[in-house]
Design a protein around this motif. Sequence first.
Motif, PDB file in Angstrom:
ATOM      1  N   ASP A 148       1.107  11.643  -1.831  1.00 41.63           N
ATOM      2  CA  ASP A 148      -0.213  11.262  -1.313  1.00 41.63           C
ATOM      3  C   ASP A 148      -0.163  10.034  -0.413  1.00 41.63           C
ATOM      4  O   ASP A 148      -1.177   9.385  -0.177  1.00 41.63           O
ATOM      5  N   PHE A 149       1.010   9.698   0.089  1.00 46.75           N
ATOM      6  CA  PHE A 149       1.145   8.495   0.906  1.00 46.75           C
ATOM      7  C   PHE A 149       0.539   8.701   2.310  1.00 46.75           C
ATOM      8  O   PHE A 149       0.438   9.818   2.805  1.00 46.75           O
ATOM      9  N   ASN A 150       0.137   7.582   2.897  1.00 51.65           N
ATOM     10  CA  ASN A 150      -0.296   7.582   4.293  1.00 51.65           C
ATOM     11  C   ASN A 150       0.902   7.291   5.195  1.00 51.65           C
ATOM     12  O   ASN A 150       1.960   6.856   4.722  1.00 51.65           O
ATOM     13  N   VAL A 151       0.736   7.504   6.480  1.00 48.38           N
ATOM     14  CA  VAL A 151       1.809   7.274   7.455  1.00 48.38           C
ATOM     15  C   VAL A 151       1.291   6.369   8.562  1.00 48.38           C
ATOM     16  O   VAL A 151       0.180   6.554   9.074  1.00 48.38           O
ATOM     17  N   LEU A 152       2.087   5.377   8.926  1.00 43.36           N
ATOM     18  CA  LEU A 152       1.751   4.474  10.030  1.00 43.36           C
ATOM     19  C   LEU A 152       2.946   4.422  10.977  1.00 43.36           C
ATOM     20  O   LEU A 152       4.042   4.017  10.589  1.00 43.36           O
ATOM     21  N   ILE A 153       2.754   4.875  12.210  1.00 39.02           N
ATOM     22  CA  ILE A 153       3.814   4.877  13.209  1.00 39.02           C
ATOM     23  C   ILE A 153       3.583   3.730  14.190  1.00 39.02           C
ATOM     24  O   ILE A 153       2.516   3.630  14.801  1.00 39.02           O
TER      25      ILE A 153
ATOM     26  N   GLN B 102       0.841  -1.192   0.000  1.00 33.95           N
ATOM     27  CA  GLN B 102       0.000   0.000   0.000  1.00 33.95           C
ATOM     28  C   GLN B 102       0.879   1.247   0.000  1.00 33.95           C
ATOM     29  O   GLN B 102       2.050   1.205   0.356  1.00 33.95           O
ATOM     30  N   ASN B 103       0.295   2.362  -0.450  1.00 32.22           N
ATOM     31  CA  ASN B 103       1.044   3.619  -0.506  1.00 32.22           C
ATOM     32  C   ASN B 103       1.098   4.214   0.908  1.00 32.22           C
ATOM     33  O   ASN B 103       0.422   5.185   1.236  1.00 32.22           O
ATOM     34  N   CYS B 104       1.902   3.589   1.734  1.00 34.87           N
ATOM     35  CA  CYS B 104       1.995   3.963   3.142  1.00 34.87           C
ATOM     36  C   CYS B 104       3.439   3.817   3.606  1.00 34.87           C
ATOM     37  O   CYS B 104       4.110   2.840   3.262  1.00 34.87           O
ATOM     38  N   LEU B 105       3.905   4.795   4.356  1.00 35.13           N
ATOM     39  CA  LEU B 105       5.252   4.741   4.925  1.00 35.13           C
ATOM     40  C   LEU B 105       5.131   4.358   6.397  1.00 35.13           C
ATOM     41  O   LEU B 105       4.384   4.970   7.155  1.00 35.13           O
ATOM     42  N   ILE B 106       5.886   3.333   6.778  1.00 34.39           N
ATOM     43  CA  ILE B 106       5.825   2.821   8.147  1.00 34.39           C
ATOM     44  C   ILE B 106       7.098   3.217   8.883  1.00 34.39           C
ATOM     45  O   ILE B 106       8.208   2.974   8.404  1.00 34.39           O
ATOM     46  N   GLY B 107       6.949   3.840  10.047  1.00 33.24           N
ATOM     47  CA  GLY B 107       8.110   4.281  10.804  1.00 33.24           C
ATOM     48  C   GLY B 107       7.953   4.036  12.286  1.00 33.24           C
ATOM     49  O   GLY B 107       6.849   3.760  12.787  1.00 33.24           O
ATOM     50  N   TYR B 108       9.075   4.168  13.007  1.00 27.83           N
ATOM     51  CA  TYR B 108       9.065   3.981  14.457  1.00 27.83           C
ATOM     52  C   TYR B 108       8.583   5.244  15.158  1.00 27.83           C
ATOM     53  O   TYR B 108       7.835   5.187  16.122  1.00 27.83           O
ATOM     54  N   ARG B 109       9.052   6.403  14.685  1.00 25.78           N
ATOM     55  CA  ARG B 109       8.641   7.704  15.206  1.00 25.78           C
ATOM     56  C   ARG B 109       8.519   8.683  14.050  1.00 25.78           C
ATOM     57  O   ARG B 109       9.243   8.571  13.064  1.00 25.78           O
ATOM     58  N   HIS B 110       7.667   9.676  14.200  1.00 27.26           N
ATOM     59  CA  HIS B 110       7.568  10.721  13.178  1.00 27.26           C
ATOM     60  C   HIS B 110       8.888  11.456  13.011  1.00 27.26           C
ATOM     61  O   HIS B 110       9.280  11.809  11.900  1.00 27.26           O
ATOM     62  N   ASN B 111       9.584  11.707  14.132  1.00 31.28           N
ATOM     63  CA  ASN B 111      10.827  12.480  14.061  1.00 31.28           C
ATOM     64  C   ASN B 111      12.067  11.605  13.997  1.00 31.28           C
ATOM     65  O   ASN B 111      13.183  12.076  14.202  1.00 31.28           O
TER      66      ASN B 111
END
Length: 274
Positions: free
Chosen positions: A201-206, A174-183
């Motif tokens: 237009d990607f989504n973000v999942l932390i 999916q067009n989503c970026l997965i990360g541990y923290r926003h910063n």
Amino acid sequence: MDSSLLKVFVAVANEKSVSLGAVQIKLSQSNVTLRIKQLEKNLGYALFHRVPKGVILTKEGEKLYPFALEIVKKVEEAELYMRNISHQETLRIGTSQANAAIRLLRFIEKLKKKYPNMELEFFTSGTPQVIDELLDYKIDVAFITGNPNHKDIMVLRKFNDDLYLVESNTKKSQNCLIGYRHNSTHFKYLESYTKNRGNIDFNVLIIQNYEVMLGCVEAGMGKAFLSKAIIDKYGYTNRLKLTKLEDNECNLETHLVCRKDYVPMIVKDLKSGF
């Protein structure tokens, strides 16, 4: 002026609460209240206004605060220096989350083996927060992502973390970026990398758990940018598609750093890696 009274004053001012200030400096609330009254009596001014949710500084308190903060910091710095004057009694270690996962335990094992009586303290957060703590003399050494390029910081060692873009091997991501923290430094780079390729237009999942992050990537929920050591640690090396970003111009190597004006006594060991 008694620095111990100023320490109580600073704690209450920072927390905007007598009770929370007492927790921070590990004193009873009644003891803190008594010390604030003593300081106010010594100075001849009220330092706090009581408000429904706690306390706020009076005008006189606001004027005292920066001086009190500087004095408290200097006293703490002097106390720590004197404790460590003949040997490194305490080492305060800061680390980013990624380094806590892949590097910190081995580092602790080496320290405790060579210095079994040395007390270790830890601070774990994102790289920007860890750098702030280091510059504020609250930690002695730190593992950070990227070269800080700061006039007050000394680089002791450098590590290559072998970073990869990871996505599902079997499902369309999916067009989503997965990360541990926003910063997180790694996540900020992934955001920049994605936007520079026209994808805005990607989504973000932390998700503050690397194993869960990797599971979500495998399930096709998005892409992440991680160290190979973390991917290996949780057994996902052969379960995901790993892509080396050849145009990675951002310096994302890990650096072990300290302040130039407060170098730990065991600096030779830190530089050599024992």
